[in-house]
Design a protein around this motif. Structure first.
Motif, PDB file in Angstrom:
ATOM      1  N   CYS A   1      18.906  66.442  -7.725  1.00  0.00           N
ATOM      2  CA  CYS A   1      18.307  65.395  -8.549  1.00  0.00           C
ATOM      3  C   CYS A   1      16.799  65.343  -8.367  1.00  0.00           C
ATOM      4  O   CYS A   1      16.279  65.544  -7.262  1.00  0.00           O
ATOM      5  CB  CYS A   1      18.896  64.033  -8.194  1.00  0.00           C
ATOM      6  SG  CYS A   1      20.615  63.821  -8.666  1.00  0.00           S
ATOM      7  N   SER A   2      16.105  65.045  -9.442  1.00  0.00           N
ATOM      8  CA  SER A   2      14.657  64.884  -9.389  1.00  0.00           C
ATOM      9  C   SER A   2      14.251  63.713 -10.271  1.00  0.00           C
ATOM     10  O   SER A   2      15.009  63.269 -11.138  1.00  0.00           O
ATOM     11  CB  SER A   2      13.952  66.158  -9.864  1.00  0.00           C
ATOM     12  OG  SER A   2      14.240  66.407 -11.226  1.00  0.00           O
ATOM     13  N   ALA A   3      13.059  63.203 -10.025  1.00  0.00           N
ATOM     14  CA  ALA A   3      12.493  62.135 -10.850  1.00  0.00           C
ATOM     15  C   ALA A   3      10.988  62.325 -10.869  1.00  0.00           C
ATOM     16  O   ALA A   3      10.376  62.602  -9.829  1.00  0.00           O
ATOM     17  CB  ALA A   3      12.851  60.760 -10.285  1.00  0.00           C
ATOM     18  N   SER A   4      10.392  62.209 -12.036  1.00  0.00           N
ATOM     19  CA  SER A   4       8.966  62.493 -12.152  1.00  0.00           C
ATOM     20  C   SER A   4       8.271  61.475 -13.044  1.00  0.00           C
ATOM     21  O   SER A   4       8.818  61.054 -14.063  1.00  0.00           O
ATOM     22  CB  SER A   4       8.754  63.899 -12.716  1.00  0.00           C
ATOM     23  OG  SER A   4       7.380  64.227 -12.747  1.00  0.00           O
TER      24      SER A   4
ATOM     25  N   GLY B   1      21.241  68.916 -11.724  1.00  0.00           N
ATOM     26  CA  GLY B   1      21.993  70.155 -11.721  1.00  0.00           C
ATOM     27  C   GLY B   1      22.873  70.243 -12.953  1.00  0.00           C
ATOM     28  O   GLY B   1      22.428  70.008 -14.075  1.00  0.00           O
ATOM     29  N   SER B   2      24.164  70.558 -12.755  1.00  0.00           N
ATOM     30  CA  SER B   2      25.087  70.718 -13.866  1.00  0.00           C
ATOM     31  C   SER B   2      25.904  69.468 -14.143  1.00  0.00           C
ATOM     32  O   SER B   2      26.729  69.453 -15.062  1.00  0.00           O
ATOM     33  CB  SER B   2      26.048  71.884 -13.581  1.00  0.00           C
ATOM     34  OG  SER B   2      26.792  71.624 -12.402  1.00  0.00           O
ATOM     35  N   LYS B   3      25.687  68.394 -13.373  1.00  0.00           N
ATOM     36  CA  LYS B   3      26.493  67.195 -13.547  1.00  0.00           C
ATOM     37  C   LYS B   3      25.674  65.940 -13.293  1.00  0.00           C
ATOM     38  O   LYS B   3      24.961  65.838 -12.302  1.00  0.00           O
ATOM     39  CB  LYS B   3      27.695  67.207 -12.597  1.00  0.00           C
ATOM     40  CG  LYS B   3      28.599  65.993 -12.719  1.00  0.00           C
ATOM     41  CD  LYS B   3      29.736  66.017 -11.707  1.00  0.00           C
ATOM     42  CE  LYS B   3      30.605  64.771 -11.829  1.00  0.00           C
ATOM     43  NZ  LYS B   3      31.683  64.742 -10.833  1.00  0.00           N
ATOM     44  N   GLY B   4      25.802  64.991 -14.201  1.00  0.00           N
ATOM     45  CA  GLY B   4      25.189  63.697 -13.998  1.00  0.00           C
ATOM     46  C   GLY B   4      23.696  63.686 -14.261  1.00  0.00           C
ATOM     47  O   GLY B   4      23.110  64.662 -14.729  1.00  0.00           O
ATOM     48  N   ARG B   5      23.096  62.554 -13.934  1.00  0.00           N
ATOM     49  CA  ARG B   5      21.663  62.378 -14.173  1.00  0.00           C
ATOM     50  C   ARG B   5      21.048  61.589 -13.035  1.00  0.00           C
ATOM     51  O   ARG B   5      21.722  60.840 -12.319  1.00  0.00           O
ATOM     52  CB  ARG B   5      21.431  61.622 -15.482  1.00  0.00           C
ATOM     53  CG  ARG B   5      21.915  60.170 -15.433  1.00  0.00           C
ATOM     54  CD  ARG B   5      21.760  59.453 -16.755  1.00  0.00           C
ATOM     55  NE  ARG B   5      22.462  58.164 -16.745  1.00  0.00           N
ATOM     56  CZ  ARG B   5      22.772  57.465 -17.820  1.00  0.00           C
ATOM     57  NH1 ARG B   5      22.459  57.916 -19.010  1.00  0.00           N
ATOM     58  NH2 ARG B   5      23.410  56.304 -17.718  1.00  0.00           N
ATOM     59  N   SER B   6      19.751  61.751 -12.895  1.00  0.00           N
ATOM     60  CA  SER B   6      18.982  60.897 -11.992  1.00  0.00           C
ATOM     61  C   SER B   6      18.346  59.789 -12.807  1.00  0.00           C
ATOM     62  O   SER B   6      18.064  59.953 -14.002  1.00  0.00           O
ATOM     63  CB  SER B   6      17.899  61.702 -11.279  1.00  0.00           C
ATOM     64  OG  SER B   6      16.929  62.146 -12.214  1.00  0.00           O
ATOM     65  N   ILE B   7      18.125  58.660 -12.167  1.00  0.00           N
ATOM     66  CA  ILE B   7      17.382  57.546 -12.741  1.00  0.00           C
ATOM     67  C   ILE B   7      16.330  57.161 -11.710  1.00  0.00           C
ATOM     68  O   ILE B   7      16.680  56.769 -10.594  1.00  0.00           O
ATOM     69  CB  ILE B   7      18.295  56.354 -13.064  1.00  0.00           C
ATOM     70  CG1 ILE B   7      19.372  56.762 -14.078  1.00  0.00           C
ATOM     71  CG2 ILE B   7      17.478  55.175 -13.583  1.00  0.00           C
ATOM     72  CD1 ILE B   7      20.448  55.707 -14.284  1.00  0.00           C
ATOM     73  N   GLY B   8      15.082  57.318 -12.064  1.00  0.00           N
ATOM     74  CA  GLY B   8      13.997  57.018 -11.143  1.00  0.00           C
ATOM     75  C   GLY B   8      13.217  55.797 -11.585  1.00  0.00           C
ATOM     76  O   GLY B   8      13.075  55.541 -12.788  1.00  0.00           O
ATOM     77  N   THR B   9      12.732  55.022 -10.627  1.00  0.00           N
ATOM     78  CA  THR B   9      11.940  53.836 -10.941  1.00  0.00           C
ATOM     79  C   THR B   9      10.720  53.746 -10.039  1.00  0.00           C
ATOM     80  O   THR B   9      10.735  54.208  -8.901  1.00  0.00           O
ATOM     81  CB  THR B   9      12.768  52.538 -10.783  1.00  0.00           C
ATOM     82  OG1 THR B   9      13.085  52.343  -9.396  1.00  0.00           O
ATOM     83  CG2 THR B   9      14.045  52.597 -11.598  1.00  0.00           C
ATOM     84  N   ILE B  10       9.661  53.143 -10.576  1.00  0.00           N
ATOM     85  CA  ILE B  10       8.527  52.676  -9.782  1.00  0.00           C
ATOM     86  C   ILE B  10       8.542  51.160  -9.870  1.00  0.00           C
ATOM     87  O   ILE B  10       8.654  50.591 -10.966  1.00  0.00           O
ATOM     88  CB  ILE B  10       7.189  53.219 -10.302  1.00  0.00           C
ATOM     89  CG1 ILE B  10       7.191  54.757 -10.329  1.00  0.00           C
ATOM     90  CG2 ILE B  10       6.033  52.708  -9.434  1.00  0.00           C
ATOM     91  CD1 ILE B  10       7.276  55.411  -8.981  1.00  0.00           C
ATOM     92  N   THR B  11       8.441  50.489  -8.739  1.00  0.00           N
ATOM     93  CA  THR B  11       8.598  49.037  -8.708  1.00  0.00           C
ATOM     94  C   THR B  11       7.253  48.324  -8.655  1.00  0.00           C
ATOM     95  O   THR B  11       6.204  48.929  -8.424  1.00  0.00           O
ATOM     96  CB  THR B  11       9.423  48.611  -7.483  1.00  0.00           C
ATOM     97  OG1 THR B  11       8.626  48.798  -6.301  1.00  0.00           O
ATOM     98  CG2 THR B  11      10.705  49.426  -7.367  1.00  0.00           C
ATOM     99  N   ASP B  12       7.308  47.011  -8.863  1.00  0.00           N
ATOM    100  CA  ASP B  12       6.096  46.190  -8.748  1.00  0.00           C
ATOM    101  C   ASP B  12       5.547  46.202  -7.331  1.00  0.00           C
ATOM    102  O   ASP B  12       4.373  45.857  -7.114  1.00  0.00           O
ATOM    103  CB  ASP B  12       6.403  44.746  -9.150  1.00  0.00           C
ATOM    104  CG  ASP B  12       6.706  44.608 -10.631  1.00  0.00           C
ATOM    105  OD1 ASP B  12       6.197  45.419 -11.428  1.00  0.00           O
ATOM    106  OD2 ASP B  12       7.476  43.689 -10.999  1.00  0.00           O
TER     107      ASP B  12
END
Length: 301
Positions: free
Chosen positions: A49-52, A253-264
Motif C-alpha cells: 500500500c502507498s499514499a501520496s 498491489g492486486s487487492k484492495g486500496r489504500s486510503i491516506g489522510t493528512i490531518t489538522d
C-alpha cells in the motif's frame, strides 16, 4: 465495480487520468523520495500500500508527502517556485520512465484563477528534481474552491456547491475546462473529495468518489456519468475522519486500496480497505504512520 488503476507521480507511476490525452508508457519506478521516516509500518496495512500527496509552501515550492514501503516521508522536490500557493490541486495526466517524467496539473489560486501547471522531473543521483511552469486557464471565477477531484470528469467543491466540468482538447500546451454542471448544493459539510473508480450499475455508468466531512464520516459518492445531478451516498465510516484536511487513495498491489489522510494536526494516517468495491468500510484497518510535522497545504489524487 472495477477500481481504476492509478499510482502516484511521487512513485513515478504513469497514468492517463480524466480527460487527459497522455497515455502510460512505463511501469512504476522503484525509486522513492527520501526524508524523515516513520519508525514502523502501519499495523494492518500491507507493505504494497502507498499514499501520496502534493504539498506547496507559500512561495510555491513543491513537496511530496508519501507513505511507501512502510515509510512516511516529506521531501522538497521542486527546483523552482511558482510564486503563489495553490488552494486546490489535481493531476490531469503524466508520462515518463524510471529516470524522468512530465505531468499536467490543475490548480486554483487565492485570487480565483484556474491554472495549469506543467512539471518536468529528473532523477539525479537518486533524488528527484522537478521544475514547474504555470499558465492561466481561467482568469477569474474560481474563488472559494475548496477541492478539485479529477476522474473521467472534473469535480469542483466550492462553498456548499459541487460543480462538474469537462476537460477536453490536448493536455499540452493547454487543456480546455468547460461545460459546468451544478451537481447540487448542500455539500458545505464535505471537506475532502477524491476520485476512486468508475463502473456500470443497472446499465448506467457511475463515477465513484471518496470524501470526508466535518462530522467525521468517510463517505462514498456515486454520480451518474450522463446525469450527475442524480447521485447517492454511502457512509463507509461513521466516525474517525473529522480532522482530515487532505485525502488520497490508490490500489494496494492486486487487492484492495489504500486510503491516506493528512490531518489538522499535521499527521499522516494510512488505511487499508481489502474489499474496496463493496461500498462498506467494515474491514478498513490502519492508523497513524508515525509521521507528523506536515504543515503545508496538501492535496491527494
Amino acid at each position: 465495480m472495477p477500481r481504476r488503476v492509478t499510482t502516484t507521480i511521487a512513485s513515478l507511476s504513469v497514468a492517463a487520468l480524466g480527460a487527459a490525452v497522455l497515455t502510460s508508457t512505463a511501469s512504476t519506478a522503484s525509486a522513492a523520495p527520501s526524508g524523515a521516516a516513520a519508525t514502523s509500518a502501519v499495523p494492518g496495512v500491507p507493505i504494497s500500500c502507498s499514499a501520496s500527496f502534493q504539498a506547496y509552501s507559500a512561495p510555491g515550492s513543491l513537496y511530496w508527502y508519501e507513505y511507501r514501503n512502510g515509510r512516511a516521508t516529506s521531501t522538497r522536490v521542486s527546483s523552482n517556485t511558482l510564486g503563489w500557493q495553490p488552494t486546490a490541486h489535481q493531476q490531469l495526466g503524466a508520462a515518463g520512465d524510471d529516470t524522468g517524467f512530465f505531468s499536467a496539473e490543475l490548480a486554483t489560486s487565492k485570487g480565483g484563477k484556474l491554472m495549469q501547471i506543467r512539471r518536468d522531473g529528473k532523477l539525479v543521483n537518486g533524488k528527484w528534481s522537478v521544475s514547474q511552469q504555470a499558465q492561466t486557464l481561467k482568469s477569474s471565477g474560481w474563488t472559494g474552491t475548496r477541492a478539485l477531484a479529477n476522474g473521467p470528469r472534473l469535480y469542483r467543491l466550492h462553498g456548499s456547491t459541487l460543480t462538474r466540468y469537462t476537460v477536453s482538447g490536448p493536455t499540452f500546451p493547454k487543456a480546455t475546462v468547460s461545460g459546468a454542471i451544478r451537481v447540487g448544493t448542500g455539500f458545505g459539510g464535505v471537506r475532502t473529495l477524491v476520485f476512486d473508480r468508475s463502473g456500470v450499475s443497472n446499465g448506467k455508468t457511475i463515477d465513484v468518489f471518496l470524501a470526508t466531512d466535518r462530522s467525521g464520516r468517510l463517505l462514498e459518492y456515486r454520480f451518474e456519468r450522463t446525469a450527475p445531478t442524480r447521485w447517492t451516498t454511502k457512509v463507509l465510516k461513521s466516525s474517525g475522519f473529522a480532522n482530515v484536511r487532505a485525502l488520497t487513495t490508490a490500489p494496494c498491489g492486486s487487492k484492495g486500496r489504500s486510503i491516506g489522510t493528512i490531518t489538522d494536526n499535521d499527521t499522516m494516517r494510512v488505511y487499508y480497505d481489502a474489499t474496496s468495491t463493496d461500498s462498506s468500510g467494515a474491514d478498513i484497518k490502519g492508523g497513524w504512520t508515525g509521521k507528523g510535522g506536515l504543515t503545508l497545504p496538501a492535496f491527494g489524487q
